[in-house]
Design a protein around this motif. Structure first.
Motif, PDB file in Angstrom:
ATOM      1  N   VAL A  18       0.834  -1.019   0.013  1.00  0.00           N
ATOM      2  CA  VAL A  18      -0.001   0.202  -0.168  1.00  0.00           C
ATOM      3  C   VAL A  18       0.870   1.385  -0.054  1.00  0.00           C
ATOM      4  CG1 VAL A  18      -1.847   1.275   1.318  1.00  0.00           C
ATOM      5  CG2 VAL A  18      -1.783  -1.077   1.284  1.00  0.00           C
ATOM      6  N   ARG A  19       0.642   2.127  -0.981  1.00  0.00           N
ATOM      7  CA  ARG A  19       1.355   3.374  -1.014  1.00  0.00           C
ATOM      8  C   ARG A  19       0.517   4.727  -1.095  1.00  0.00           C
ATOM      9  NH1 ARG A  19       4.614   0.407   0.321  1.00  0.00           N
ATOM     10  NH2 ARG A  19       6.497  -0.318  -0.537  1.00  0.00           N
ATOM     11  N   ASP A  20       0.902   5.506   0.056  1.00  0.00           N
ATOM     12  CA  ASP A  20       0.310   6.655   0.145  1.00  0.00           C
ATOM     13  C   ASP A  20      -0.984   6.885  -0.200  1.00  0.00           C
ATOM     14  OD1 ASP A  20       2.902   8.049   0.423  1.00  0.00           O
ATOM     15  OD2 ASP A  20       3.226   8.077  -1.644  1.00  0.00           O
ATOM     16  N   SER A  35       1.116   4.278   4.188  1.00  0.00           N
ATOM     17  CA  SER A  35       1.763   3.128   3.451  1.00  0.00           C
ATOM     18  C   SER A  35       2.177   1.868   4.262  1.00  0.00           C
ATOM     19  CB  SER A  35       3.239   3.730   2.875  1.00  0.00           C
ATOM     20  OG  SER A  35       2.723   4.876   1.908  1.00  0.00           O
ATOM     21  N   PHE A  36       2.130   0.763   3.902  1.00  0.00           N
ATOM     22  CA  PHE A  36       2.848  -0.583   4.362  1.00  0.00           C
ATOM     23  C   PHE A  36       2.717  -1.665   3.524  1.00  0.00           C
ATOM     24  CE2 PHE A  36      -1.929  -0.287   5.296  1.00  0.00           C
ATOM     25  CZ  PHE A  36      -2.373  -1.503   4.676  1.00  0.00           C
ATOM     26  N   ASP A  37       3.698  -2.777   3.804  1.00  0.00           N
ATOM     27  CA  ASP A  37       3.789  -3.926   3.022  1.00  0.00           C
ATOM     28  C   ASP A  37       3.364  -5.169   3.972  1.00  0.00           C
ATOM     29  OD1 ASP A  37       4.835  -2.531   0.908  1.00  0.00           O
ATOM     30  OD2 ASP A  37       6.874  -2.715   1.712  1.00  0.00           O
ATOM     31  N   ILE A  38       2.977  -6.206   3.394  1.00  0.00           N
ATOM     32  CA  ILE A  38       2.753  -7.424   3.959  1.00  0.00           C
ATOM     33  C   ILE A  38       3.217  -8.607   3.199  1.00  0.00           C
ATOM     34  CG2 ILE A  38       1.027  -8.960   5.078  1.00  0.00           C
ATOM     35  CD1 ILE A  38      -0.949  -6.918   5.581  1.00  0.00           C
ATOM     36  N   LEU A  44       0.565  -8.048   9.734  1.00  0.00           N
ATOM     37  CA  LEU A  44       0.598  -6.833  10.195  1.00  0.00           C
ATOM     38  C   LEU A  44      -0.422  -6.617  10.883  1.00  0.00           C
ATOM     39  CD1 LEU A  44       2.470  -4.250   9.788  1.00  0.00           C
ATOM     40  CD2 LEU A  44       0.799  -3.525   8.030  1.00  0.00           C
ATOM     41  N   GLY A  45      -0.459  -6.096  12.324  1.00  0.00           N
ATOM     42  CA  GLY A  45      -1.214  -5.471  12.918  1.00  0.00           C
ATOM     43  C   GLY A  45      -1.328  -4.102  12.826  1.00  0.00           C
TER      44      GLY A  45
END
Length: 251
Positions: A18-20, A35-38, A44-45
């Protein structure tokens, strides 16, 4: 020749990237450049107080609510640029499990019918293998196949949430978006459902986005924790490697 920014491919590896991400509800920005990655097999909590944007993030990841800006890359494809026709074949691989175990299943349908519905919709049902697959899914989540003949109100909260997980698994997903999946359960049932999710992840290699407001639960269950407030992720940290308490499945 440079690649347009909206087509920039993230580094290989994450199942979900996920980006911006931006989600607005009228004049209010519910999700602000998140933003985050899995990775496959990772949890990911996403933790934070009510109203901080956790559920809005989940809905945008699943494309149940289209984001106002940002990118959602899943299994190598950018989802926000796809129309519904092109998005439809990807939806089975991303499945939600919601907070209310009773509200997520139709009270009119027997449990076996609820679990069979994704198989029917996706054209994978037949009269021989279909019932056997439903029975297999019930056993996979720790329920006796006879529970398939019951309606949601005839099950305990823990059993009903297990049935909801079985329904999600019917689509053979790669990612589960778990939105407060144990917050409506008694503590004695909570550990049983968390144990089930951990076992399914180990067996099937599922990625989890685990949304919760309880830092203690997230710290026990997740590989990493993203703390969210006022629509933004403040920090992402590795969670303590403390095993969750293991209790027998609910009766």
């Amino acid at each position: 020749m440079t690649t347009p920014a909206h087509l920039t491919i993230p580094p290989p590896g994450p199942l979900l990237s996920v980006r911006d991400l931006v989600v607005r509800h009228g004049p209010r920005t519910a999700v602000d450049r998140v933003s985050f990655d899995i990775a496959p097999g990772e949890t990911l909590g996403l933790v934070g107080p009510s109203g901080c944007g956790k559920s809005s993030t989940a809905m945008a990841v699943l494309q149940l609510r289209r984001p106002d800006a940002g990118e959602v890359w899943f299994d190598g494809q950018e989802l926000t640029s796809l129309d519904e026709r092109r998005l439809r074949p990807l939806r089975p691989a991303m499945q939600p499990v919601f907070q209310d175990p009773y509200g997520s299943l139709s009270p009119r349908h027997r449990i076996r019918e609820a679990i069979a519905e994704p198989l029917r919709v996706q054209g994978r049902w037949d009269r021989v293998s279909g019932p056997a697959r439903v029975a297999e899914l019930l056993e996979q989540v720790g329920l006796d196949p006879s529970h398939g003949d019951r309606r949601p109100h005839e099950l305990s909260g823990g059993q009903c949430q297990r049935a909801g997980v079985a329904r999600a698994l019917a689509s053979d997903p790669k990612l589960l978006v778990l939105d407060e999946p144990v917050s409506a359960l008694d503590p004695s049932l909570r550990a049983g459902v968390l144990n089930l999710l951990a076992e399914l992840q180990e067996r099937l290699g599922l990625g989890y986005l685990f949304i919760c407001h309880d830092m203690a639960v997230v710290g026990h269950f997740c590989d990493r924790v993203a703390e969210m407030r006022d629509g933004r992720i403040l920090r992402t940290t590795a969670s303590p490697a403390v095993p969750a308490p293991r209790l027998p499945p609910p009766r």
